[in-house]
Motif scaffolding. Sequence first.
Motif, mmCIF file in Angstrom:
data_model
loop_
_atom_site.group_PDB
_atom_site.id
_atom_site.type_symbol
_atom_site.label_atom_id
_atom_site.label_comp_id
_atom_site.label_asym_id
_atom_site.label_seq_id
_atom_site.Cartn_x
_atom_site.Cartn_y
_atom_site.Cartn_z
ATOM 1 N N ASP A 120 1.262 11.631 22.104
ATOM 2 C CA ASP A 120 0.232 12.641 21.259
ATOM 3 C C ASP A 120 0.979 13.153 20.167
ATOM 4 O O ASP A 120 1.801 14.432 20.705
ATOM 5 C CB ASP A 120 -0.358 13.507 22.514
ATOM 6 N N GLU B 165 2.513 18.302 15.234
ATOM 7 C CA GLU B 165 2.863 18.150 16.828
ATOM 8 C C GLU B 165 3.861 17.004 17.050
ATOM 9 O O GLU B 165 3.784 15.930 16.455
ATOM 10 C CB GLU B 165 1.467 17.756 17.408
ATOM 11 N N GLU C 181 2.875 21.899 19.369
ATOM 12 C CA GLU C 181 1.859 21.783 18.376
ATOM 13 C C GLU C 181 1.355 22.967 17.756
ATOM 14 O O GLU C 181 0.385 23.640 18.019
ATOM 15 C CB GLU C 181 0.608 20.907 18.832
ATOM 16 N N ALA D 35 4.438 18.461 24.658
ATOM 17 C CA ALA D 35 4.039 18.369 23.314
ATOM 18 C C ALA D 35 4.062 19.370 22.593
ATOM 19 O O ALA D 35 3.308 20.682 23.257
ATOM 20 C CB ALA D 35 2.554 17.784 23.229
ATOM 21 N N HIS E 10 1.398 21.550 25.390
ATOM 22 C CA HIS E 10 1.168 21.233 26.835
ATOM 23 C C HIS E 10 2.486 20.300 27.284
ATOM 24 O O HIS E 10 2.958 19.354 26.451
ATOM 25 C CB HIS E 10 -0.101 20.648 27.065
HETATM 26 MG MG MG Z 1 -1.491 17.804 22.177
#
Ligand code: MG
Length: 272
Positions: A105, A232, A201, A199, A168
């Motif tokens: 992600d 991110e 971001e 992650a 997160h």
């Molecule tokens: Mg994310």
Amino acid sequence: MANLKSREEIELMRESALIVSQTLGMLAKEIKPGVNTLYLDQLAESFIRDHQAVPGFLGLYDFPNTLCVSPNEQVVHGIPNDKPLEEGDILSVDCGALKNGFYGDHAYTFEVGEVAEETKKLLEVTKKSLYIGIKAFCLGNRVGDLGNAIQSYTESHGYGVVRELVGHGLGKEMHEAPEIPNYGKRGSGKKFLDGMVIAIEPMINQGTKNIRHFSDGWTIKTADNLPSAHFEHNVALIEGKPQLLSTFDYIYEALGIQSDEEVPFKRMVSKA
Ligand code: MG
Ligand code: MG
């Protein structure tokens, strides 16, 4: 729970992240004036499926597409549509992929044609703040140290740090504990531990930190309609140090950008 990953799991997560990195690199060549974001979304979905993975956002919490595309004053979670991009726009593209049971992600904010100098500055500072945050993801630090590092740097440029949206933990779920805010107090929050994958971001606004929600239930924009940037990366904590699982190298290759900002956080390749 800290959701710690084994080295084997981290290697699988590197594969998931790589697919997203390559997808964003492929899109970098396509993002230009006249192109619409629904087209970019279709390209991304095909690319991810061609790489034996599944789009990570499609259907997640009922999100309707593969990409979150957020131009200009949109912060995150924009839905692809048929409106053509215009010269001078910026476009945040956030993408997820699921492979081997693990999510990747990450996100990049692209320039569409020639962009205003002050907007370029926002992108530059936001991207730099991401690497400042990554550097703070190390043994001995806590969640608040990372957030504080991003907040101090971006606020010193007069920018607004979005409070309602955060980074997160990442793994078998797209969003795992702990939350990783882009603001915070030094020495506060959960301790970082080896095996954490997060992650990071930063979502940074040129003006106010305040946001508004669109009636589509997804799109979030700045309250003052000034631009917002979002970068991110996926990062693992290994032997006390942050290691990137994702990379912007494919984007840089597509756009002819030289950058050494990822070098300190790349996997060390052991000597033969
Ligand atoms: Mg994310
Ligand atoms: Mg994302």
